[in-house]
Enzyme design. Structure first.
Site, PDB file in Angstrom:
ATOM      1  N   ILE A   1       0.835  -1.206   0.000  1.00  8.95           N
ATOM      2  CA  ILE A   1       0.000   0.000   0.000  1.00  8.95           C
ATOM      3  C   ILE A   1       0.869   1.256   0.000  1.00  8.95           C
ATOM      4  CG2 ILE A   1      -1.959  -1.131   1.127  1.00  8.95           C
ATOM      5  CD1 ILE A   1      -1.019   0.146   3.765  1.00  8.95           C
TER       6      ILE A   1
ATOM      7  N   ALA B   1       8.901   2.778  -0.234  1.00  8.22           N
ATOM      8  CA  ALA B   1       9.930   3.798  -0.031  1.00  8.22           C
ATOM      9  C   ALA B   1      11.279   3.210  -0.419  1.00  8.22           C
ATOM     10  CB  ALA B   1       9.925   4.266   1.420  1.00  8.22           C
ATOM     11  N   SER B   2      12.341   3.933  -0.105  1.00  4.82           N
ATOM     12  CA  SER B   2      13.672   3.507  -0.536  1.00  4.82           C
ATOM     13  C   SER B   2      14.192   2.299   0.242  1.00  4.82           C
ATOM     14  CB  SER B   2      14.665   4.658  -0.394  1.00  4.82           C
ATOM     15  OG  SER B   2      14.637   5.165   0.922  1.00  4.82           O
ATOM     16  N   LEU B   3      13.703   2.087   1.463  1.00  4.13           N
ATOM     17  CA  LEU B   3      14.207   0.998   2.296  1.00  4.13           C
ATOM     18  C   LEU B   3      13.236  -0.162   2.449  1.00  4.13           C
ATOM     19  CD1 LEU B   3      15.900   2.932   5.261  1.00  4.13           C
ATOM     20  CD2 LEU B   3      16.940   2.116   3.148  1.00  4.13           C
ATOM     21  N   ALA B   4      11.953   0.081   2.241  1.00  8.08           N
ATOM     22  CA  ALA B   4      10.966  -0.950   2.556  1.00  8.08           C
ATOM     23  C   ALA B   4       9.656  -0.712   1.820  1.00  8.08           C
ATOM     24  CB  ALA B   4      10.715  -0.971   4.068  1.00  8.08           C
ATOM     25  N   GLN B   5       8.783  -1.732   1.879  1.00  8.67           N
ATOM     26  CA  GLN B   5       7.409  -1.614   1.403  1.00  8.67           C
ATOM     27  C   GLN B   5       6.477  -1.861   2.584  1.00  8.67           C
ATOM     28  OE1 GLN B   5       7.563  -4.668  -1.629  1.00  8.67           O
ATOM     29  NE2 GLN B   5       7.541  -3.145  -3.274  1.00  8.67           N
TER      30      GLN B   5
ATOM     31  N   LYS C   1       5.643  -3.292   7.678  1.00  8.74           N
ATOM     32  CA  LYS C   1       6.725  -2.729   6.856  1.00  8.74           C
ATOM     33  C   LYS C   1       7.820  -3.769   6.705  1.00  8.74           C
ATOM     34  CE  LYS C   1       9.236   0.931   8.297  1.00  8.74           C
ATOM     35  NZ  LYS C   1       9.665   2.341   8.469  1.00  8.74           N
TER      36      LYS C   1
ATOM     37  N   ASP D   1      12.302  13.361  10.378  1.00 10.16           N
ATOM     38  CA  ASP D   1      11.779  13.218   9.019  1.00 10.16           C
ATOM     39  C   ASP D   1      10.254  13.359   8.979  1.00 10.16           C
ATOM     40  OD1 ASP D   1      12.033  12.847   6.302  1.00 10.16           O
ATOM     41  OD2 ASP D   1      11.972  10.661   6.403  1.00 10.16           O
TER      42      ASP D   1
END
Length: 495
Positions: free
Chosen positions: A173, A176-180, A195, A327
């Site tokens: 859903i 990102a650069s490190l995970a889904q 995640k 962030d």
């Protein structure tokens, strides 16, 4: 070949056969201490670089060599005070940014995250870098294997994700650069957000970071004025922390505990039974992004209240708790309606900064001094943060123009183009109509301003980088809401 011969000649090499001998002579007799240090670092890094694969290490290494040569020979013999120099270096910055972008996209993984980190440092790095690399902000990796998610669950929990959850979305859903992030349902029927990190990021961390370090050292050997090694030093620690989801889970709990007095804030609870270093499971929250103003207003929630509460919450972290979410971009802030009022839901707790008490105290004093136009106090608190140029530091921190004192006004040529809101309207046509001596004064003032600003960023505590990132992201959200909330005064009340 002509270019290669020119490069080799410029570096002191006459023939390819003579490279080792010439390199030894250069290292022993010509290289500065800093160049020698960079050379030792690069040579020592080679074994670790190769652990990530020859092709993966060679892409950035070759690009770094080309960047160093480009800076060295494009600017060769130029007066760095001339207009031609400024035009040429802007072109070189652009070529460098495009090379960086290509390497980030080719290598993926941490390189994407590194590129995103450079974008967030747009107040320090050349604008050509941030403008070119900003496409990475929306860049997400693709999993290399269809069964990658199942592999991670089997390795970390000895069960597949289908065994652990009664429902698990086929497609992520969010990415990102490190995970889904996937939506799932626990065995007892609770909706959760799961995640899942990309499988090889942790394995490649050391080799990727070491390669990036070598590239920056190579560029600095060839072009010593390119002194951006400190950028990677700032980003390495944050990248390492973001790759550990158990740390993120603990961060979220600490954040929730320290800000528990704010009923306007909610932090999703962690499900530790299905959380590991590479998998983070939290309760699923139904809400809308903080930037979806029309939806928020149509649901009867107040953007003014939201902005005021955002400022109070993050001011509490910066000025009092010292544990600061670094962030808070719009994707990490949801809004939901609870008890008829808007509640802020804070997500993604991988990146935090810890401010010691002495720095928090100095920031409190500085912020209040800015609001009160108290220059002696600005100077005092700037000094406590190791900054002599307190006015520039205060402007960078608050993103607010602070006019020079009477003593500074005479030598501050740029002040005539500023008012309390910032730069006055002044375009290229107006500049061209000025007398030549006036134009040269302005150019010189701009160059001096950039040098001073760079000096400020080098001297201030390194932790301030992420604090500025936090402040800039919140400022951007409030600016988009256009509520008229007085950001400076709201934060000064907390300070």
């Amino acid at each position: 070949m002509a270019i290669l011969r020119r490069v080799l000649k410029g570096l002191g090499y006459t023939t390819v056969v003579g490279l080792p001998t010439s390199a030894g002579i250069w290292y022993g007799a010509i290289a500065s201490e800093d160049q020698q240090s960079c050379t030792r670092t690069v040579l020592g890094n080679v074994p670790v670089m190769l652990e990530g694969g020859l092709l993966r290490a060679s892409r950035p290494a070759i690009s770094g060599l080309l960047v160093g040569i480009d800076y060295k020979y494009s600017l060769w013999g130029m007066d760095d005070q001339s207009e031609e120099y400024q035009e040429v270096i802007s072109t070189v910055h652009q070529r460098t940014a495009e090379r960086l972008l290509d390497v980030c996209l080719e290598n993926g993984g941490l390189y994407i995250k590194f590129g995103q980190g450079l974008v967030s440092m747009n107040h320090v790095l050349p604008k050509e870098y941030s403008e070119t690399l900003k496409v990475l902000q929306d860049q997400a990796l693709k999993r290399t294997r269809k069964d990658e998610v199942e592999q991670i669950f089997m390795q970390d929990f000895q069960k597949s994700h289908k065994e652990m959850f009664t429902e698990f979305s086929e497609e992520p859903i969010a990415a990102a650069s490190l995970a889904q992030v996937f939506k799932a349902k626990t065995q007892d029927g609770q909706e959760v957000a799961v995640k899942v990190q990309y499988i090889d990021l942790r394995d490649r961390f050391e080799s990727d970071v070491t390669t990036m370090d070598s590239v920056l050292n190579m560029i600095q050997i060839i072009h010593p004025q390119f002194a951006f090694k400190w950028v990677l030093k700032e980003l390495k620690g944050t990248l390492e922390n973001e790759l550990d989801f158990l740390k993120e889970a603990k961060n979220s709990e600490q954040c929730a505990k320290e800000l528990s007095k704010f009923s306007c804030l909610y932090v999703p609870k962690v499900h530790y039974e299905s959380t590991s270093h590479r998998v983070l499971t939290t309760e699923f929250i139904h809400g809308v992004k903080v930037t979806e103003s029309d939806i928020i207003k149509s649901d009867g929630m107040s953007l003014t209240d939201i902005d005021t509460n955002l400022l109070r919450v993050f001011s509490e972290q910066i000025f009092h708790t010292g544990f600061v979410h670094a962030d808070p971009h719009p994707g990490n802030i949801l809004i939901r309606k609870v008890g008829g009022k808007a509640q802020i839901v804070l997500l993604d707790h991988g990146l935090y900064e810890r401010l010691p008490a002495n720095e928090r105290s100095a920031l409190c004093g500085l912020w209040v001094a800015v609001v009160q136009n108290d220059y002696p106090s600005m100077k005092r608190y700037g000094k406590e943060l190791n900054v002599d140029d307190y006015r520039l530091f205060a402007m960078a921190l608050t993103q607010r123009y602070i006019k020079p004192t009477k003593e500074e006004l005479e030598k501050d040529v740029l002040a005539q183009f500023m008012d309390k809101k910032g730069p006055k309207k002044f375009d290229r046509k107006a500049f061209n109509n000025l007398p030549e001596d006036q134009k040269e004064k302005i150019r010189e003032s701009i160059r001096e301003f950039h040098d001073r600003m760079f000096d400020v960023f080098q001297k201030m505590p390194s932790r301030m980088m992420l604090i500025m990132r936090n402040l800039n992201q919140i400022r951007s959200i409030i600016k988009d809401h256009n509520t008229g909330v007085e950001r400076y005064r709201e934060m000064a009340r907390v300070a």
